[in-house]
Motif scaffolding. Structure first.
Motif, PDB file in Angstrom:
ATOM      1  N   GLU A 153       0.936  -1.525  -0.210  1.00  0.00           N
ATOM      2  CA  GLU A 153       0.365  -0.341  -0.147  1.00  0.00           C
ATOM      3  C   GLU A 153       1.350   1.381   0.032  1.00  0.00           C
ATOM      4  O   GLU A 153       0.251   2.277  -0.729  1.00  0.00           O
ATOM      5  N   GLY A 154       1.860   1.746   0.664  1.00  0.00           N
ATOM      6  CA  GLY A 154       2.641   2.590   0.645  1.00  0.00           C
ATOM      7  C   GLY A 154       3.709   2.962  -1.340  1.00  0.00           C
ATOM      8  O   GLY A 154       3.454   4.314  -1.546  1.00  0.00           O
ATOM      9  N   VAL A 155       3.890   0.951  -0.999  1.00  0.00           N
ATOM     10  CA  VAL A 155       4.518   1.861  -2.613  1.00  0.00           C
ATOM     11  C   VAL A 155       3.546   1.883  -4.010  1.00  0.00           C
ATOM     12  O   VAL A 155       3.445   3.335  -4.611  1.00  0.00           O
ATOM     13  N   ASN A 156       2.385   1.700  -3.476  1.00  0.00           N
ATOM     14  CA  ASN A 156       1.067   2.262  -3.988  1.00  0.00           C
ATOM     15  C   ASN A 156       1.135   3.779  -4.521  1.00  0.00           C
ATOM     16  O   ASN A 156       0.380   4.619  -5.149  1.00  0.00           O
ATOM     17  N   TYR A 157       0.732   4.184  -3.016  1.00  0.00           N
ATOM     18  CA  TYR A 157       0.841   5.666  -2.468  1.00  0.00           C
ATOM     19  C   TYR A 157       1.415   6.432  -3.323  1.00  0.00           C
ATOM     20  O   TYR A 157       1.225   7.172  -3.953  1.00  0.00           O
ATOM     21  N   PHE A 158       3.300   6.211  -2.911  1.00  0.00           N
ATOM     22  CA  PHE A 158       4.091   7.172  -3.803  1.00  0.00           C
ATOM     23  C   PHE A 158       3.508   6.923  -5.241  1.00  0.00           C
ATOM     24  O   PHE A 158       3.625   8.048  -5.778  1.00  0.00           O
ATOM     25  N   MET A 159       2.992   5.540  -6.109  1.00  0.00           N
ATOM     26  CA  MET A 159       2.536   5.815  -7.687  1.00  0.00           C
ATOM     27  C   MET A 159       1.722   6.879  -7.835  1.00  0.00           C
ATOM     28  O   MET A 159       1.515   7.641  -8.530  1.00  0.00           O
ATOM     29  N   SER A 160       0.946   6.402  -6.916  1.00  0.00           N
ATOM     30  CA  SER A 160      -0.477   7.725  -6.709  1.00  0.00           C
ATOM     31  C   SER A 160      -0.118   9.094  -7.133  1.00  0.00           C
ATOM     32  O   SER A 160      -0.966  10.075  -7.013  1.00  0.00           O
ATOM     33  N   LYS A 161       0.378   8.572  -6.224  1.00  0.00           N
ATOM     34  CA  LYS A 161       0.858  11.031  -5.722  1.00  0.00           C
ATOM     35  C   LYS A 161       1.980  11.489  -6.973  1.00  0.00           C
ATOM     36  O   LYS A 161       2.076  12.209  -7.101  1.00  0.00           O
ATOM     37  N   GLY A 162       2.108  10.508  -7.901  1.00  0.00           N
ATOM     38  CA  GLY A 162       3.473  11.435  -8.791  1.00  0.00           C
ATOM     39  C   GLY A 162       4.556  10.915  -8.193  1.00  0.00           C
ATOM     40  O   GLY A 162       5.433  11.423  -8.845  1.00  0.00           O
ATOM     41  N   ILE A 163       4.932  10.375  -7.241  1.00  0.00           N
ATOM     42  CA  ILE A 163       6.338  10.585  -6.588  1.00  0.00           C
ATOM     43  C   ILE A 163       7.425   9.120  -7.309  1.00  0.00           C
ATOM     44  O   ILE A 163       8.543   9.348  -7.451  1.00  0.00           O
ATOM     45  N   LEU A 164       6.898   8.490  -6.697  1.00  0.00           N
ATOM     46  CA  LEU A 164       7.074   6.677  -7.363  1.00  0.00           C
ATOM     47  C   LEU A 164       7.367   6.078  -8.982  1.00  0.00           C
ATOM     48  O   LEU A 164       5.271   6.470  -9.123  1.00  0.00           O
ATOM     49  N   ASP A 165       8.302   6.249 -10.012  1.00  0.00           N
ATOM     50  CA  ASP A 165       7.521   5.417 -11.385  1.00  0.00           C
ATOM     51  C   ASP A 165       7.067   4.314 -10.867  1.00  0.00           C
ATOM     52  O   ASP A 165       7.661   3.534  -9.854  1.00  0.00           O
ATOM     53  N   ASP A 166       6.100   3.431 -12.003  1.00  0.00           N
ATOM     54  CA  ASP A 166       6.189   2.335 -11.533  1.00  0.00           C
ATOM     55  C   ASP A 166       7.339   1.220 -12.570  1.00  0.00           C
ATOM     56  O   ASP A 166       7.212   0.024 -13.661  1.00  0.00           O
ATOM     57  N   SER A 167       8.555   1.408 -11.542  1.00  0.00           N
ATOM     58  CA  SER A 167       9.474   0.514 -12.122  1.00  0.00           C
ATOM     59  C   SER A 167      10.809   0.120 -11.213  1.00  0.00           C
ATOM     60  O   SER A 167      10.519   1.049 -10.106  1.00  0.00           O
ATOM     61  N   PRO A 168      11.041  -1.194 -10.834  1.00  0.00           N
ATOM     62  CA  PRO A 168      11.767  -1.575 -10.167  1.00  0.00           C
ATOM     63  C   PRO A 168      12.518  -1.259  -9.914  1.00  0.00           C
ATOM     64  O   PRO A 168      13.651  -1.025  -8.505  1.00  0.00           O
ATOM     65  N   LYS A 169      13.148  -0.294 -11.041  1.00  0.00           N
ATOM     66  CA  LYS A 169      14.733   0.202 -11.033  1.00  0.00           C
ATOM     67  C   LYS A 169      14.077   1.685  -9.851  1.00  0.00           C
ATOM     68  O   LYS A 169      15.387   1.384  -8.818  1.00  0.00           O
ATOM     69  N   GLU A 170      13.045   2.307 -10.386  1.00  0.00           N
ATOM     70  CA  GLU A 170      13.492   3.744  -9.016  1.00  0.00           C
ATOM     71  C   GLU A 170      12.491   3.323  -7.856  1.00  0.00           C
ATOM     72  O   GLU A 170      13.280   3.526  -7.046  1.00  0.00           O
TER      73      GLU A 170
END
Length: 320
Positions: A153-170
């Motif tokens: 849920e934490g990673v999904n939150y970062f992605m939903s806010k545009g903070i992180l890209d959906d990429s294993p490297k990021e």
């Protein structure tokens, strides 16, 4: 007893200077006469030459109490920002109640974001309309708390806010540069996301590092499980290949392969447990460690294995 001796010595010193006690002058032994009120402050200071100028200290303290806090808006902007840069997020929010324009400066909040979360995908993008680093800090803090409760849920939150890209490297870079994530939750997440684990391992640079020190650094970012199992074997395997890739010349010089490094890593972990555990009474000697290790990896020199033992003996556990 000590305080009484100090008072006697201090009184003798003041009597020699013609001053004894607050507001009194010493004229005769055992008798005190009120001091003349006309004696100026300057004469008091002269009578106490070589001592503390109490009048000056009291005057300075009184003037500071009248002035109150320093108004940062009256200082040069560079100095004001330097002072505020030492505050954490909570104190900076409180400071904004007094100095709103200074404490809400974007550079201050940008420094707080990047010092706590060293890498985010949004850092390398054009900021959207209405973007502010203060708002980003609040979102990063909220996302970290969510991750520590539920990593997915934490990673999904970062992605939903545009903070992180959906990429294993990021995601791996974000984990590598962040120290606010709960290591137990992180271990569970990496065990499930082996693609992120692969990229996280490649971010480590073990060039010219001694093997036990490199293993400590590795386990400082990727915490080892509390029990042996498939996940620990995976971690040691990935570390062995990465260590060899970072030190090709050393591997050729010592005649080591990833499999030999794997054996050495396991030997170092077992030795760490043996030397640091209070439950083990008969500690493994250096000679025993060399003999046992060279049985598993015969190409390794005795001196090199001896240095490994010395490192663990002096510095401690490799996976603490």
């Amino acid at each position: 007893m000590g305080q009484g001796l100090w008072r006697i010595a201090r009184n003798q010193q003041l009597q020699q200077q013609g001053y004894s006690g607050p507001g009194y002058l010493s004229r005769e032994p055992g008798r005190r006469i009120p001091a003349n009120n006309n004696v100026s402050n300057t004469s008091h200071r002269k009578q106490a030459q070589g001592g503390i100028d109490i009048y000056h200290l009291l005057k300075t303290r009184k003037s500071k109490e009248q002035e109150g806090f320093i108004n940062l808006e009256m200082l040069p902007p560079e100095l004001s920002f330097t002072i505020l840069s030492y505050l954490n997020a909570t104190d900076l929010c409180l400071a904004s109640c007094v100095w709103q324009d200074l404490a809400n400066d974007e550079l201050l909040w940008q420094g707080l974001c990047k010092s706590t979360w060293g890498h985010c995908s949004i850092y390398n993008k054009n900021p959207p309309l209405g973007f502010s680093f203060r708002k980003l800090y609040m979102q990063l803090d909220e996302g970290s708390l969510t991750f520590n409760a539920n990593p997915d849920e934490g990673v999904n939150y970062f992605m939903s806010k545009g903070i992180l890209d959906d990429s294993p490297k990021e995601i791996a870079k974000f984990i590598f540069c962040t120290r606010t994530l709960n290591w137990k939750k992180l271990r569970i997440y990496l065990d499930e996301r082996r693609d992120v684990l692969d990229d996280l391992v490649t971010l480590h640079n073990f060039r010219n590092q001694f093997l036990p020190n490199a293993l400590r650094e590795f386990f400082r970012h990727i915490h080892a499980p509390e029990e042996r199992g498939e996940y620990l074997e995976t971690l040691i395997t990935k570390f062995s290949h990465r260590f060899c890739a970072c030190n090709p010349d050393l591997m050729r010089e010592l005649g080591l392969s990833p499999d030999a490094v794997y054996v050495l890593c396991y030997s170092l972990i077992l030795l760490s447990i043996d030397l640091t555990s209070p439950h083990v009474k008969n500690k493994m000697s250096k000679r025993e460690f060399i003999r046992n290790t060279r049985r598993a990896a015969q190409n390794i020199s005795e001196d090199f294995v001896g240095h490994l033992y010395d490192n663990i003996y002096l510095i401690g556990h490799v996976a603490a």
